[in-house]
Write a protein that holds these residues in place. Structure first.
Motif, PDB file in Angstrom:
ATOM      1  N   THR A  23     -15.310   5.199  -0.509  1.00  0.00           N
ATOM      2  CA  THR A  23     -14.268   4.893   0.474  1.00  0.00           C
ATOM      3  C   THR A  23     -13.836   3.442   0.379  1.00  0.00           C
ATOM      4  OG1 THR A  23     -15.157   6.582   1.953  1.00  0.00           O
ATOM      5  CG2 THR A  23     -13.719   4.921   2.935  1.00  0.00           C
ATOM      6  N   THR A  24     -14.792   2.520   0.312  1.00  0.00           N
ATOM      7  CA  THR A  24     -14.417   1.102   0.235  1.00  0.00           C
ATOM      8  C   THR A  24     -13.744   0.774  -1.092  1.00  0.00           C
ATOM      9  OG1 THR A  24     -16.664   0.514  -0.460  1.00  0.00           O
ATOM     10  CG2 THR A  24     -16.159   0.309   1.874  1.00  0.00           C
ATOM     11  N   LEU A  25     -14.166   1.426  -2.172  1.00  0.00           N
ATOM     12  CA  LEU A  25     -13.524   1.203  -3.472  1.00  0.00           C
ATOM     13  C   LEU A  25     -12.088   1.712  -3.457  1.00  0.00           C
ATOM     14  CD1 LEU A  25     -13.677   0.294  -6.408  1.00  0.00           C
ATOM     15  CD2 LEU A  25     -14.549   2.560  -6.977  1.00  0.00           C
ATOM     16  N   THR A  26     -11.873   2.884  -2.883  1.00  0.00           N
ATOM     17  CA  THR A  26     -10.520   3.430  -2.788  1.00  0.00           C
ATOM     18  C   THR A  26      -9.619   2.515  -1.969  1.00  0.00           C
ATOM     19  OG1 THR A  26     -11.385   5.670  -2.950  1.00  0.00           O
ATOM     20  CG2 THR A  26      -9.178   5.433  -2.040  1.00  0.00           C
ATOM     21  N   CYS A  27     -10.143   2.005  -0.882  1.00  0.00           N
ATOM     22  CA  CYS A  27      -9.355   1.085  -0.052  1.00  0.00           C
ATOM     23  C   CYS A  27      -9.070  -0.216  -0.785  1.00  0.00           C
ATOM     24  CB  CYS A  27     -10.077   0.819   1.265  1.00  0.00           C
ATOM     25  SG  CYS A  27     -10.133   2.260   2.327  1.00  0.00           S
ATOM     26  N   ALA A  28     -10.034  -0.703  -1.549  1.00  0.00           N
ATOM     27  CA  ALA A  28      -9.818  -1.937  -2.325  1.00  0.00           C
ATOM     28  C   ALA A  28      -8.705  -1.738  -3.346  1.00  0.00           C
ATOM     29  CB  ALA A  28     -11.108  -2.362  -3.010  1.00  0.00           C
ATOM     30  N   VAL A  29      -8.695  -0.589  -4.005  1.00  0.00           N
ATOM     31  CA  VAL A  29      -7.639  -0.305  -4.980  1.00  0.00           C
ATOM     32  C   VAL A  29      -6.285  -0.225  -4.283  1.00  0.00           C
ATOM     33  CG1 VAL A  29      -6.773   1.446  -6.584  1.00  0.00           C
ATOM     34  CG2 VAL A  29      -9.173   0.785  -6.643  1.00  0.00           C
ATOM     35  N   SER A  30      -6.244   0.399  -3.119  1.00  0.00           N
ATOM     36  CA  SER A  30      -4.991   0.496  -2.364  1.00  0.00           C
ATOM     37  C   SER A  30      -4.470  -0.883  -1.975  1.00  0.00           C
ATOM     38  CB  SER A  30      -5.192   1.343  -1.107  1.00  0.00           C
ATOM     39  OG  SER A  30      -5.585   2.640  -1.450  1.00  0.00           O
ATOM     40  N   VAL A  31      -5.367  -1.735  -1.530  1.00  0.00           N
ATOM     41  CA  VAL A  31      -4.966  -3.097  -1.150  1.00  0.00           C
ATOM     42  C   VAL A  31      -4.502  -3.873  -2.380  1.00  0.00           C
ATOM     43  CG1 VAL A  31      -5.817  -5.292  -0.230  1.00  0.00           C
ATOM     44  CG2 VAL A  31      -6.358  -3.159   0.931  1.00  0.00           C
ATOM     45  N   ALA A  32      -5.182  -3.688  -3.502  1.00  0.00           N
ATOM     46  CA  ALA A  32      -4.775  -4.379  -4.733  1.00  0.00           C
ATOM     47  C   ALA A  32      -3.382  -3.930  -5.177  1.00  0.00           C
ATOM     48  CB  ALA A  32      -5.784  -4.126  -5.842  1.00  0.00           C
ATOM     49  N   LEU A  33      -3.099  -2.649  -5.060  1.00  0.00           N
ATOM     50  CA  LEU A  33      -1.764  -2.156  -5.416  1.00  0.00           C
ATOM     51  C   LEU A  33      -0.712  -2.695  -4.458  1.00  0.00           C
ATOM     52  CD1 LEU A  33      -2.592   1.531  -6.375  1.00  0.00           C
ATOM     53  CD2 LEU A  33      -1.948  -0.334  -7.912  1.00  0.00           C
ATOM     54  N   THR A  34      -1.071  -2.807  -3.197  1.00  0.00           N
ATOM     55  CA  THR A  34      -0.150  -3.378  -2.211  1.00  0.00           C
ATOM     56  C   THR A  34       0.130  -4.841  -2.538  1.00  0.00           C
ATOM     57  OG1 THR A  34      -1.014  -1.882  -0.529  1.00  0.00           O
ATOM     58  CG2 THR A  34       0.217  -3.784   0.249  1.00  0.00           C
ATOM     59  N   ALA A  35      -0.906  -5.579  -2.916  1.00  0.00           N
ATOM     60  CA  ALA A  35      -0.716  -6.985  -3.294  1.00  0.00           C
ATOM     61  C   ALA A  35       0.155  -7.093  -4.535  1.00  0.00           C
ATOM     62  CB  ALA A  35      -2.070  -7.648  -3.524  1.00  0.00           C
ATOM     63  N   ARG A  36      -0.016  -6.175  -5.459  1.00  0.00           N
ATOM     64  CA  ARG A  36       0.818  -6.178  -6.666  1.00  0.00           C
ATOM     65  C   ARG A  36       2.286  -5.978  -6.318  1.00  0.00           C
ATOM     66  NH1 ARG A  36       0.776  -1.629 -11.331  1.00  0.00           N
ATOM     67  NH2 ARG A  36       2.456  -2.511 -12.570  1.00  0.00           N
ATOM     68  N   VAL A  37       2.551  -5.036  -5.412  1.00  0.00           N
ATOM     69  CA  VAL A  37       3.932  -4.810  -4.975  1.00  0.00           C
ATOM     70  C   VAL A  37       4.468  -6.057  -4.288  1.00  0.00           C
ATOM     71  CG1 VAL A  37       5.360  -3.491  -3.354  1.00  0.00           C
ATOM     72  CG2 VAL A  37       3.726  -2.309  -4.820  1.00  0.00           C
ATOM     73  N   ALA A  38       3.637  -6.708  -3.491  1.00  0.00           N
ATOM     74  CA  ALA A  38       4.074  -7.916  -2.782  1.00  0.00           C
ATOM     75  C   ALA A  38       4.421  -9.036  -3.751  1.00  0.00           C
ATOM     76  CB  ALA A  38       2.983  -8.376  -1.824  1.00  0.00           C
ATOM     77  N   VAL A  39       3.733  -9.097  -4.882  1.00  0.00           N
ATOM     78  CA  VAL A  39       4.018 -10.131  -5.875  1.00  0.00           C
ATOM     79  C   VAL A  39       5.268  -9.779  -6.676  1.00  0.00           C
ATOM     80  CG1 VAL A  39       3.152 -11.182  -8.010  1.00  0.00           C
ATOM     81  CG2 VAL A  39       1.639 -10.928  -6.046  1.00  0.00           C
ATOM     82  N   GLU A  40       5.421  -8.492  -7.020  1.00  0.00           N
ATOM     83  CA  GLU A  40       6.567  -8.077  -7.826  1.00  0.00           C
ATOM     84  C   GLU A  40       7.875  -8.071  -7.039  1.00  0.00           C
ATOM     85  OE1 GLU A  40       5.544  -4.292  -9.469  1.00  0.00           O
ATOM     86  OE2 GLU A  40       4.284  -5.162 -11.022  1.00  0.00           O
ATOM     87  N   ARG A  41       7.810  -7.671  -5.781  1.00  0.00           N
ATOM     88  CA  ARG A  41       8.996  -7.630  -4.924  1.00  0.00           C
ATOM     89  C   ARG A  41       8.733  -8.463  -3.676  1.00  0.00           C
ATOM     90  NH1 ARG A  41       9.779  -1.791  -3.419  1.00  0.00           N
ATOM     91  NH2 ARG A  41       7.739  -1.386  -4.268  1.00  0.00           N
ATOM     92  N   PRO A  42       8.821  -9.771  -3.796  1.00  0.00           N
ATOM     93  CA  PRO A  42       8.469 -10.625  -2.656  1.00  0.00           C
ATOM     94  C   PRO A  42       9.355 -10.353  -1.437  1.00  0.00           C
ATOM     95  CG  PRO A  42       8.862 -11.945  -4.640  1.00  0.00           C
ATOM     96  CD  PRO A  42       9.259 -10.542  -4.947  1.00  0.00           C
ATOM     97  N   SER A  43       8.701 -10.081  -0.328  1.00  0.00           N
ATOM     98  CA  SER A  43       9.383  -9.942   0.954  1.00  0.00           C
ATOM     99  C   SER A  43       8.347 -10.148   2.040  1.00  0.00           C
ATOM    100  CB  SER A  43      10.032  -8.561   1.088  1.00  0.00           C
ATOM    101  OG  SER A  43       9.048  -7.563   1.277  1.00  0.00           O
ATOM    102  N   GLY A  44       8.833 -10.402   3.225  1.00  0.00           N
ATOM    103  CA  GLY A  44       7.921 -10.596   4.353  1.00  0.00           C
ATOM    104  C   GLY A  44       7.134  -9.337   4.663  1.00  0.00           C
TER     105      GLY A  44
END
Length: 103
Positions: A23-44
């Protein structure tokens, strides 16, 4: 002695430990993908979602570590209401963060 037979843990503590880790690994991957999107498409919204997701993941990680530690006791207590609600809140936040990233 309370008259209860000694606990035969079998494989249950190990299965629970593995479930919390998955569960914690799955959540970590989800957060990492979210951070990747935040870097690729910067927005608030993307940055806020990444930060919120990271906080929820940390909360879930703390709960998982506490729960895993308790499994080493001969008679571990069940999760309390506060821990259960906190875990549910973290998971719901992570679901919401994932939904925000789809938009």
């Amino acid at each position: 002695m309370t008259g209860e037979p000694p606990r035969d843990p079998g494989a249950q503590p190990e299965r629970t430990w593995l479930a919390w880790r998955r569960t914690t690994l799955t959540c970590a991957v989800s957060v990492a993908l979210t951070a990747r999107v935040a870097v690729e498409r910067p927005s608030g919204l993307a940055a806020g979602a990444a930060c919120l997701g990271a906080l929820a993941w940390i909360g879930l990680l703390v709960t998982a570590h506490r729960r895993i530690r308790r499994l080493s006791r001969p008679r571990p207590e069940t999760m309390g209401a506060a821990e259960t609600v906190g875990t549910l809140a973290c998971v719901l936040v992570l679901i919401g963060v994932g939904g925000m990233m789809v938009l």
